[in-house]
Design a protein around this motif. Structure first.
Motif, PDB file in Angstrom:
ATOM      1  N   UNK A 199      46.348  73.317   5.773  1.00 16.20           N
ATOM      2  CA  UNK A 199      47.141  72.296   5.107  1.00 16.20           C
ATOM      3  C   UNK A 199      48.851  72.729   5.331  1.00 16.20           C
ATOM      4  N   UNK A 200      48.910  74.022   5.664  1.00 11.45           N
ATOM      5  CA  UNK A 200      50.421  74.441   6.079  1.00 11.45           C
ATOM      6  C   UNK A 200      50.463  74.984   7.374  1.00 11.45           C
ATOM      7  N   UNK A 201      51.577  75.027   7.737  1.00  8.36           N
ATOM      8  CA  UNK A 201      52.166  75.691   9.003  1.00  8.36           C
ATOM      9  C   UNK A 201      52.534  77.087   8.595  1.00  8.36           C
ATOM     10  N   UNK A 202      51.626  78.422   8.791  1.00 11.91           N
ATOM     11  CA  UNK A 202      51.946  79.288   8.228  1.00 11.91           C
ATOM     12  C   UNK A 202      53.250  80.050   8.736  1.00 11.91           C
ATOM     13  N   UNK A 203      53.334  80.156  10.059  1.00 14.23           N
ATOM     14  CA  UNK A 203      54.492  80.195  10.985  1.00 14.23           C
ATOM     15  C   UNK A 203      55.805  79.802  10.204  1.00 14.23           C
ATOM     16  N   UNK A 204      55.892  78.391  10.121  1.00 18.02           N
ATOM     17  CA  UNK A 204      56.982  77.875   9.496  1.00 18.02           C
ATOM     18  C   UNK A 204      57.249  78.301   7.861  1.00 18.02           C
ATOM     19  N   UNK A 205      56.023  78.436   7.204  1.00 19.67           N
ATOM     20  CA  UNK A 205      56.470  78.882   6.039  1.00 19.67           C
ATOM     21  C   UNK A 205      56.790  80.211   5.860  1.00 19.67           C
ATOM     22  N   UNK A 206      56.452  81.218   6.722  1.00 26.11           N
ATOM     23  CA  UNK A 206      56.755  82.481   6.688  1.00 26.11           C
ATOM     24  C   UNK A 206      58.468  82.656   6.738  1.00 26.11           C
ATOM     25  N   UNK A 207      59.104  81.883   7.778  1.00 24.60           N
ATOM     26  CA  UNK A 207      60.226  81.713   7.806  1.00 24.60           C
ATOM     27  C   UNK A 207      61.121  81.197   6.522  1.00 24.60           C
ATOM     28  N   UNK A 208      60.552  80.413   6.191  1.00 22.27           N
ATOM     29  CA  UNK A 208      61.204  79.707   4.698  1.00 22.27           C
ATOM     30  C   UNK A 208      61.041  81.042   3.625  1.00 22.27           C
ATOM     31  N   UNK A 209      59.745  81.482   3.583  1.00 26.47           N
ATOM     32  CA  UNK A 209      59.632  82.639   2.767  1.00 26.47           C
ATOM     33  C   UNK A 209      60.597  84.055   2.954  1.00 26.47           C
ATOM     34  N   UNK A 210      60.832  84.048   4.183  1.00 22.86           N
ATOM     35  CA  UNK A 210      61.686  85.067   4.509  1.00 22.86           C
ATOM     36  C   UNK A 210      63.121  85.153   4.173  1.00 22.86           C
ATOM     37  N   UNK A 248      66.200  96.095  -7.315  1.00 19.37           N
ATOM     38  CA  UNK A 248      66.827  94.930  -7.689  1.00 19.37           C
ATOM     39  C   UNK A 248      66.913  94.620  -9.189  1.00 19.37           C
ATOM     40  N   UNK A 249      68.043  94.246  -9.826  1.00 21.85           N
ATOM     41  CA  UNK A 249      67.811  93.941 -11.176  1.00 21.85           C
ATOM     42  C   UNK A 249      68.589  92.558 -11.299  1.00 21.85           C
ATOM     43  N   UNK A 250      67.936  91.495 -11.963  1.00 17.99           N
ATOM     44  CA  UNK A 250      68.239  90.231 -11.985  1.00 17.99           C
ATOM     45  C   UNK A 250      68.498  89.710 -13.654  1.00 17.99           C
ATOM     46  N   UNK A 251      68.984  88.785 -13.993  1.00 19.17           N
ATOM     47  CA  UNK A 251      68.928  88.329 -15.256  1.00 19.17           C
ATOM     48  C   UNK A 251      67.614  87.226 -15.525  1.00 19.17           C
ATOM     49  N   UNK A 257      64.166  82.725   1.729  1.00 21.94           N
ATOM     50  CA  UNK A 257      64.245  82.921   0.134  1.00 21.94           C
ATOM     51  C   UNK A 257      64.163  84.431  -0.233  1.00 21.94           C
ATOM     52  N   UNK A 258      63.614  85.222   0.246  1.00 29.28           N
ATOM     53  CA  UNK A 258      63.382  86.620  -0.297  1.00 29.28           C
ATOM     54  C   UNK A 258      64.656  87.249   0.173  1.00 29.28           C
ATOM     55  N   UNK A 259      65.346  87.034   1.402  1.00 27.19           N
ATOM     56  CA  UNK A 259      66.562  87.622   1.755  1.00 27.19           C
ATOM     57  C   UNK A 259      67.631  87.051   0.888  1.00 27.19           C
ATOM     58  N   UNK A 260      67.690  85.723   0.494  1.00 24.83           N
ATOM     59  CA  UNK A 260      68.665  85.186  -0.376  1.00 24.83           C
ATOM     60  C   UNK A 260      68.758  85.638  -1.866  1.00 24.83           C
ATOM     61  N   UNK A 261      67.634  86.003  -2.522  1.00 21.15           N
ATOM     62  CA  UNK A 261      67.383  86.171  -3.982  1.00 21.15           C
ATOM     63  C   UNK A 261      66.891  87.715  -4.174  1.00 21.15           C
ATOM     64  N   UNK A 299      50.495  85.360   4.291  1.00 16.28           N
ATOM     65  CA  UNK A 299      51.682  85.547   5.154  1.00 16.28           C
ATOM     66  C   UNK A 299      52.106  87.083   5.038  1.00 16.28           C
ATOM     67  N   UNK A 300      53.054  87.630   5.736  1.00 17.79           N
ATOM     68  CA  UNK A 300      53.588  88.916   5.595  1.00 17.79           C
ATOM     69  C   UNK A 300      54.279  88.968   4.478  1.00 17.79           C
ATOM     70  N   UNK A 301      54.649  90.112   3.768  1.00 19.76           N
ATOM     71  CA  UNK A 301      55.171  90.580   2.697  1.00 19.76           C
ATOM     72  C   UNK A 301      56.772  90.325   3.035  1.00 19.76           C
ATOM     73  N   UNK A 302      57.616  89.447   2.371  1.00 20.13           N
ATOM     74  CA  UNK A 302      58.791  89.350   2.737  1.00 20.13           C
ATOM     75  C   UNK A 302      59.658  90.476   1.754  1.00 20.13           C
TER      76      UNK A 302
END
Length: 324
Positions: free
Chosen positions: A10-21, A151-154, A23-27, A42-45
């Protein structure tokens, strides 16, 4: 269609991997998607070095898997993002992916510390009473050093990211529902339950099925249009009635009927307008308003585009024919 779904279907794994990467980079949060068995999809981001080291230690790796499993199950139980602490005191959260009451997997994220830790109460999902003796002193020190780099977040930020991931999960679910509905429609077509519009007669779409079939959301849409033909029916309103996003509703409607929603709606409204022009003396402006058209000029343009003549000309021609 198979009764058991999988995330890969039901999902495009390759496309979601890019989204996941991204999000991980930004947060600064580690993210991974797992299936219902806990197997990574997916691979761990952005996996932290601390957690990578911990997962290489057999005793700790077992506890990590228990945390992932329990976190995913808790998120399924509450049907929303579940935020918790792992056996090492790091904050993680799980977001369930559920389609038609079937748990397909979860988006797991975290590997962070909370700035206001003392004021935040989170469940320690797996507790251990003592350190394992098999860990040598050097490994222990290395872990302590990497722990300090986490990393530390509120907690507010963590909750916001968890909610964002929940929305992404809902998107995945909507995509799944769309694919399921399209497959069901294709099955009906193969069984001879044709989807058709007779544009010359302006007949409604034939989407009725026998009692054993699951009702398509498009059937609900068509029934709603028939019952509310005198109202201003918008894409936003009809998609809400069907409990689908506007984008998915539009795709599904076109797939099952062969025409887009606006075209079908205009076909039905102009068909009703022709009846009113023939059977009543209502002014054309009133007919337009009574059919939910806010602009009479727009009604006239649609009528002429569909019938080749204006509403007035259509009425005049009918009266002329009936007087002969």
């Amino acid at each position: 269609m198979k009764s058991t779904l999988s995330l890969e279907e039901i999902i495009d794994i390759e496309s979601f991997q890019k989204i996941q990467d991204d999000i991980a980079q930004a947060t600064d949060i580690a993210v991974i998607m797992i299936d219902y068995k806990g197997k990574p999809i997916t691979n761990h981001s952005n996996c932290t070095k601390f957690c990578s080291m911990v997962r290489k230690i057999e005793e700790y790796s077992i506890l990590c898997e228990k945390c992932d499993s329990r976190g995913g199950l808790e998120s399924v139980r509450i049907k929303q993002a579940y935020i918790y602490k792992c056996h090492k005191g790091l904050v993680d959260f799980a977001v369930p992916i559920i389609v038609k009451d079937q748990y397909l997997g979860a988006v797991m994220a975290g590997q962070i510390l909370v700035e206001d830790d003392e004021s935040v109460e989170l469940e320690e999902i797996v507790r251990i009473k003592k350190e394992f003796k098999s860990i040598d002193e050097k490994t222990r020190k290395d872990l302590e050093q990497e722990y300090e780099k986490l990393p530390t977040l509120s907690f507010k930020k963590i909750k916001s990211v968890a909610q964002m991931m929940f929305h992404i999960s809902n998107y995945i679910v909507e995509e799944a529902i769309l694919k399921i509905s399209l497959n069901e429609a294709n099955c009906k077509l193969r069984e001879g339950k044709k989807v058709d519009i007779d544009e010359n007669l302006n007949e409604s779409v034939n989407l009725k099925t026998n009692e054993e079939d699951v009702e398509s959301p498009i059937i609900k849409a068509i029934e709603y249009i028939d019952d509310n033909i005198d109202k201003n029916i918008t894409l936003d309103k009809i998609s809400f009635v069907c409990n689908l996003s506007q984008c998915y509703f539009s795709k599904l409607f076109k797939k099952e009927t062969g025409v887009n929603f606006i075209s079908y709606l205009n076909i039905k409204k102009i068909s009703k307008a022709k009846q009113l022009l023939i059977n009543t003396e209502d002014p054309i402006n009133n007919i337009a308003i009574n059919l939910g058209f806010e602009d009479c000029g727009y009604f006239i343009r649609i009528f002429k585009k569909q019938e080749g003549i204006t509403p007035k000309k259509y009425r005049d021609l009918y009266k002329k024919d009936s007087s002969i």
